[in-house]
Write a protein that holds these residues in place. Structure first.
Motif, PDB file in Angstrom:
ATOM      1  N   PRO A 188       0.827  -1.212   0.000  1.00 37.25           N
ATOM      2  CA  PRO A 188       0.000   0.000   0.000  1.00 37.25           C
ATOM      3  C   PRO A 188       0.860   1.260   0.000  1.00 37.25           C
ATOM      4  N   ARG A 189       0.297   2.319  -0.589  1.00 32.85           N
ATOM      5  CA  ARG A 189       0.944   3.630  -0.593  1.00 32.85           C
ATOM      6  C   ARG A 189       0.001   4.635   0.031  1.00 32.85           C
ATOM      7  N   ILE A 190       0.562   5.508   0.866  1.00 34.62           N
ATOM      8  CA  ILE A 190      -0.215   6.579   1.508  1.00 34.62           C
ATOM      9  C   ILE A 190       0.043   7.878   0.755  1.00 34.62           C
ATOM     10  N   SER A 191      -0.993   8.658   0.522  1.00 33.85           N
ATOM     11  CA  SER A 191      -0.846   9.930  -0.185  1.00 33.85           C
ATOM     12  C   SER A 191      -0.023  10.916   0.639  1.00 33.85           C
ATOM     13  N   LYS A 192       0.530  11.919  -0.012  1.00 35.93           N
ATOM     14  CA  LYS A 192       1.369  12.901   0.668  1.00 35.93           C
ATOM     15  C   LYS A 192       0.606  13.667   1.739  1.00 35.93           C
ATOM     16  N   ASP A 193      -0.701  13.838   1.539  1.00 37.21           N
ATOM     17  CA  ASP A 193      -1.477  14.558   2.551  1.00 37.21           C
ATOM     18  C   ASP A 193      -1.959  13.638   3.673  1.00 37.21           C
ATOM     19  N   GLY A 194      -1.614  12.333   3.566  1.00 42.99           N
ATOM     20  CA  GLY A 194      -1.969  11.390   4.619  1.00 42.99           C
ATOM     21  C   GLY A 194      -3.451  11.109   4.753  1.00 42.99           C
ATOM     22  N   ARG A 195      -4.223  11.370   3.708  1.00 47.27           N
ATOM     23  CA  ARG A 195      -5.679  11.209   3.818  1.00 47.27           C
ATOM     24  C   ARG A 195      -6.226  10.087   2.935  1.00 47.27           C
ATOM     25  N   ALA A 196      -5.376   9.465   2.136  1.00 42.81           N
ATOM     26  CA  ALA A 196      -5.845   8.383   1.269  1.00 42.81           C
ATOM     27  C   ALA A 196      -4.729   7.369   1.063  1.00 42.81           C
ATOM     28  N   ALA A 197      -5.126   6.143   0.756  1.00 41.31           N
ATOM     29  CA  ALA A 197      -4.167   5.069   0.494  1.00 41.31           C
ATOM     30  C   ALA A 197      -4.620   4.287  -0.725  1.00 41.31           C
ATOM     31  N   THR A 198      -3.656   3.669  -1.391  1.00 46.91           N
ATOM     32  CA  THR A 198      -3.977   2.883  -2.584  1.00 46.91           C
ATOM     33  C   THR A 198      -3.010   1.727  -2.718  1.00 46.91           C
ATOM     34  N   PHE A 199      -3.454   0.661  -3.348  1.00 52.16           N
ATOM     35  CA  PHE A 199      -2.589  -0.462  -3.728  1.00 52.16           C
ATOM     36  C   PHE A 199      -3.234  -1.162  -4.922  1.00 52.16           C
ATOM     37  N   MET A 200      -2.455  -2.013  -5.581  1.00 52.74           N
ATOM     38  CA  MET A 200      -2.937  -2.694  -6.781  1.00 52.74           C
ATOM     39  C   MET A 200      -2.898  -4.200  -6.578  1.00 52.74           C
ATOM     40  N   ALA A 201      -3.808  -4.876  -7.283  1.00 48.73           N
ATOM     41  CA  ALA A 201      -3.820  -6.336  -7.317  1.00 48.73           C
ATOM     42  C   ALA A 201      -3.961  -6.764  -8.774  1.00 48.73           C
ATOM     43  N   PHE A 202      -3.216  -7.814  -9.141  1.00 39.76           N
ATOM     44  CA  PHE A 202      -3.227  -8.299 -10.521  1.00 39.76           C
ATOM     45  C   PHE A 202      -3.996  -9.619 -10.587  1.00 39.76           C
ATOM     46  N   PRO A 203      -5.078  -9.663 -11.344  1.00 36.17           N
ATOM     47  CA  PRO A 203      -5.838 -10.914 -11.459  1.00 36.17           C
ATOM     48  C   PRO A 203      -5.075 -11.972 -12.259  1.00 36.17           C
ATOM     49  N   GLU A 204      -5.471 -13.210 -12.091  1.00 32.10           N
ATOM     50  CA  GLU A 204      -4.894 -14.288 -12.882  1.00 32.10           C
ATOM     51  C   GLU A 204      -5.537 -14.354 -14.260  1.00 32.10           C
ATOM     52  N   SER A 205      -6.702 -13.733 -14.409  1.00 33.91           N
ATOM     53  CA  SER A 205      -7.427 -13.750 -15.682  1.00 33.91           C
ATOM     54  C   SER A 205      -7.353 -12.378 -16.340  1.00 33.91           C
ATOM     55  N   GLY A 206      -7.648 -12.343 -17.636  1.00 31.81           N
ATOM     56  CA  GLY A 206      -7.567 -11.104 -18.392  1.00 31.81           C
ATOM     57  C   GLY A 206      -8.818 -10.257 -18.262  1.00 31.81           C
ATOM     58  N   ALA A 207      -8.747  -9.066 -18.840  1.00 33.60           N
ATOM     59  CA  ALA A 207      -9.851  -8.109 -18.706  1.00 33.60           C
ATOM     60  C   ALA A 207     -11.118  -8.601 -19.384  1.00 33.60           C
ATOM     61  N   GLN A 208     -10.996  -9.377 -20.463  1.00 30.34           N
ATOM     62  CA  GLN A 208     -12.170  -9.829 -21.201  1.00 30.34           C
ATOM     63  C   GLN A 208     -12.753 -11.129 -20.655  1.00 30.34           C
ATOM     64  N   ASP A 209     -12.110 -11.727 -19.650  1.00 24.91           N
ATOM     65  CA  ASP A 209     -12.580 -13.007 -19.107  1.00 24.91           C
ATOM     66  C   ASP A 209     -13.712 -12.792 -18.115  1.00 24.91           C
ATOM     67  N   GLU A 210     -14.700 -13.673 -18.174  1.00 24.96           N
ATOM     68  CA  GLU A 210     -15.817 -13.587 -17.238  1.00 24.96           C
ATOM     69  C   GLU A 210     -15.353 -13.795 -15.802  1.00 24.96           C
ATOM     70  N   ALA A 211     -14.256 -14.563 -15.641  1.00 24.06           N
ATOM     71  CA  ALA A 211     -13.734 -14.823 -14.296  1.00 24.06           C
ATOM     72  C   ALA A 211     -13.296 -13.536 -13.608  1.00 24.06           C
ATOM     73  N   THR A 212     -12.847 -12.555 -14.376  1.00 23.73           N
ATOM     74  CA  THR A 212     -12.402 -11.298 -13.774  1.00 23.73           C
ATOM     75  C   THR A 212     -13.582 -10.534 -13.179  1.00 23.73           C
ATOM     76  N   ALA A 213     -14.698 -10.520 -13.884  1.00 27.52           N
ATOM     77  CA  ALA A 213     -15.891  -9.856 -13.341  1.00 27.52           C
ATOM     78  C   ALA A 213     -16.364 -10.564 -12.070  1.00 27.52           C
ATOM     79  N   ASP A 214     -16.317 -11.896 -12.072  1.00 27.78           N
ATOM     80  CA  ASP A 214     -16.698 -12.650 -10.865  1.00 27.78           C
ATOM     81  C   ASP A 214     -15.762 -12.313  -9.706  1.00 27.78           C
TER      82      ASP A 214
END
Length: 730
Positions: A459-485
């Motif tokens: 995770p990364r915290i914003s410079k103003d300390g009011r928000a955080a974000t991180f990323m996750a990579f699915p095993e399936s592609g964007a067009q796969d129904e498994a990604t929506a599930d």
């Protein structure tokens, strides 16, 4: 009851307008030319840029995007992704020299920021060191296509000798997508051939084309100006050009046909022009209004960009309508008695016997002898064609569905091989936090343990300390129904069950596309209901029959459903997909079904008006439904067939272009028009009207069936209106 009636004298506002445009033809033509050139100069020179941001609303991805934009300003810019695959590994001296040269070229571009070399960051390289990646930030948010094209070319040129490189990212995709090319030109040429065969005259052929092209130029320029008030995505111009070309030629075809008939009946050029506009022109205005109302049904989707599409396409339709009733009469004034000049050579033929019926009339009689069987067979066939729609999936196209010779597809393939199919479509998590010391590790760990997640970033915290974000990579592609599930599982189960996960939003392009598709799917029935209701009200007012209006609505829904089904079978299932220009099987583009429905419903109502109005006129004269249907079908078959052939030709030529989404809408609309002009008009209409008999003309408040003294199409013109829509009246 008389079988003959004297057509009313062409008067009224439309007839007066036609006479003015005919007499002042030089002034009208000059006004159109000056007006279109002025609008074109303003629109193409100072028009608003397209807006392809479909995010917004109250979805989880929209909330995540707002948080990121507010607290992580450094992440607002677009990026490109360089993907590298080296057969001998990236550390091979020859491969390294080639790779470092490309990275240096990308880094030196005036529109890119600092580029991190995979030789400096081991996390950018796979374990076997055969595949590497790096991100290229774009410093200029307004970077043009011409700025990115050299970068794509440099990457493509660097491939070879066992090293394959690809440049991905939305800007790279747009930069290497070729222009639409000859598609519209091919459609225009095909329409010209159809018109020449139908009219048999080069002069008559040229009038609809000149009118349509002038209207399209003005309409597209207006679209760009309207974009300052209501933004629209970049595909809007292509769709507007397809629709404008099709209906512009069709509307002019109906009017020119009526003009030629009036001339054959002995009217002088001015009188023929007034009669054509007062009758066919009136029907054109109704038909165009129906299309506009149907298009504005897109507003109920609640999507700001689709509202922009609806208004932009409506502008084009409105311009074509105005051109049909003002510019075309002026052009008819210039042609005058020479409307049939430069004729197609024909062999002399013996005159037809009056008793010999037209092929369409004989066909209608065949259908009417077994109306129930014909209706059941046709209805069943349409339902079978529509069946695949039950498995329709919606998504936005990405690099995975682009032609395989594109650099963006190469980048996708390399990244999928080295880092997994989901690398190109990460899920971006965002949350508000109380301070810079906020601990999101329990949430990150819960997401990382979720089935279907390949990896998670810290995770990364914003410079103003009011928000955080991180990323996750699915095993399936964007067009796969498994990604929506997976996205649904994260939102419904994983995040609510993790400590501190209740306020975490799942965003990113991947989740955004899923949210948009689901929003469209949920609102599509409402849009369909609104479009059908408004069109029904207009049709009831025009034909003065609730029964026929309901028949038209049901038949239109069947033909559109069949078009949806064929689209799913070709695009999503891959049946004949490669033969029709689709690189691979893919979900239907999110905006295609909701754009197709109002367009097709409006266009289908056009053909319904042209056919049923003629049937109604014949019924008024004879009082016999069977005779009215057979004669009405015979009198309108030629012009409806020509009009449908033009539409099919124009829409089908989109398959020659590079945009997979425009290909989809072109294919779907061509199929729908074909089905509507064949199965619906030639089988279902005569069969169902035969089954309904006198009930066809039921109208609340009217005690009996229509009679000879009742004017058909009340409020929309005289009984001449319906008689204007066909060529070669007997």
């Amino acid at each position: 009851m008389s079988d003959h009636s004297v057509p009313p004298r062409p008067d009224g506002a439309l007839a007066a307008l036609a006479r003015f445009c005919h007499r002042r033809r030089r002034l009208v033509l000059l006004a159109w030319l000056v007006g279109v050139l002025a609008v074109a100069f303003a629109g193409f020179g100072y028009g608003a840029p397209s807006d392809n941001d479909f995010s917004g609303g109250d979805s989880g991805s929209a909330k995540a995007q707002k948080l990121i934009e507010a607290h992580f300003p450094e992440r607002r810019g677009d990026t490109l992704t360089l993907a590298v695959r080296a057969a001998k590994g990236i550390d091979d001296p020859a491969a390294r020299q080639r790779i470092e040269k490309v990275i240096a070229e990308l880094d030196a571009s005036p529109v890119t920021g600092p580029v991190t070399s995979p030789y400096q960051d081991g996390s950018l390289v796979t374990r076997d060191r055969r595949i590497a990646r790096t991100t290229i930030p774009l410093t200029d948010e307004e970077a043009k296509r011409s700025d990115v094209e050299p970068l794509v070319a440099a990457v493509k040129d660097a491939s070879g000798d066992g090293v394959t490189l690809g440049l991905g990212g939305e800007r790279a995709e747009k930069a290497e997508t070729p222009p639409q090319g000859p598609a519209e030109g091919v459609g225009l040429l095909t329409a010209a051939v159809i018109l020449f065969v139908s009219f048999g005259s080069l002069v008559a052929m040229g009038l609809p084309i000149a009118t349509a092209l002038t209207a399209i130029l003005g309409g597209i320029a207006l679209i760009k100006l309207v974009g300052h008030l209501v933004p629209a995505p970049d595909f809007t111009v292509l769709v507007a050009a397809l629709v404008g070309l099709g209906i512009g030629i069709d509307y002019a075809l109906f009017i020119v046909t009526r003009y030629r008939e009036a001339r054959q009946d002995g009217d002088d050029p001015e009188g023929a022009t007034a009669k054509a506009i007062a009758t066919a022109g009136r029907a054109v205005l109704f038909a165009g209004t129906t299309v506009v109302i149907a298009l504005l049904g897109l507003v109920v989707m609640g999507q700001r960009l689709m509202t922009g599409v609806a208004i932009a396409a409506s502008v084009t339709v409105l311009v074509t309508m105005v051109a049909a009733v003002t510019l075309l009469p002026a052009l008819l004034g210039f042609t005058g008695r020479r409307i049939d000049s430069l004729r197609l050579p024909r062999r002399a033929s013996r005159p037809r016997s009056r008793e010999r019926r037209a092929p369409a009339e004989r066909w209608a009689a065949v259908v009417q002898r077994r109306p129930l069987a014909a209706a059941v067979l046709a209805g069943t066939g349409l339902l079978v064609l529509a069946a695949p729609v039950l498995s329709m999936r919606l998504s936005l196209p990405d690099a995975s569905v682009q032609p395989h010779d594109r650099s963006s597809h190469t980048s996708y393939t390399i990244l999928s091989e080295g880092f997994g199919p989901g690398y190109g479509a990460p899920l971006i998590f965002a949350a508000r936090v109380g301070s810079a010391d906020a601990d999101l590790r329990p949430v990150v760990e819960a997401v990382g343990r979720t089935e279907g997640i390949a990896s998670v970033t810290p995770p990364r915290i914003s410079k103003d300390g009011r928000a955080a974000t991180f990323m996750a990579f699915p095993e399936s592609g964007a067009q796969d129904e498994a990604t929506a599930d997976l996205v649904h599982r994260l939102r419904d189960d994983v995040l609510p069950g993790a400590p501190g996960g209740g306020g975490v939003q799942v965003g990113g392009p991947n989740a955004g596309a899923i949210d948009i598709a689901e929003e469209v799917g949920s609102r599509l029935p409402l849009m369909i209901a609104v479009v059908v209701a408004l069109s029904l009200a207009l049709l009831v007012a025009l034909v003065r029959s609730v029964t026929i209006a309901l028949q038209a609505a049901v038949m239109n829904l069947l033909s559109i459903g069949a078009a949806y089904g064929v689209l799913v079978a070709v695009v999503q299932w891959g049946w004949l997909g490669s033969a029709l220009g689709f690189p691979t099987a893919m979900p239907i583009t999110t905006w295609v079904p909701m754009m197709m429905f109002p367009l097709l419903f409006g266009l289908s109502m056009d053909y319904e008006v042209f056919l049923i109005s003629r049937v109604r006129e014949e019924y008024e004269r004879t009082g016999d439904t069977r005779t009215a249907v057979t004669r009405g079908l015979a009198r309108t078959a030629k012009v409806i067939t020509a009009a449908a052939a033009i539409m099919i030709a124009v829409f089908s030529t989109s398959l020659l272009g590079p945009d997979v989404s425009v290909k989809q809408i072109g294919l779907g609309m061509a199929v729908a028009v074909f089905v509507d002009a064949t199965v619906v008009r030639m089988v279902l209409v005569p069969a169902v009207m035969e089954l309904c008999g006198r009930a066809n003309w039921w109208m609340p408040g009217r005690r009996g069936p229509a009679h000879a003294g009742e004017t058909p199409l009340q409020g929309a013109g005289s009984r001449e209106t319906s008689g204007t829509m066909w060529a070669g009246r007997r």
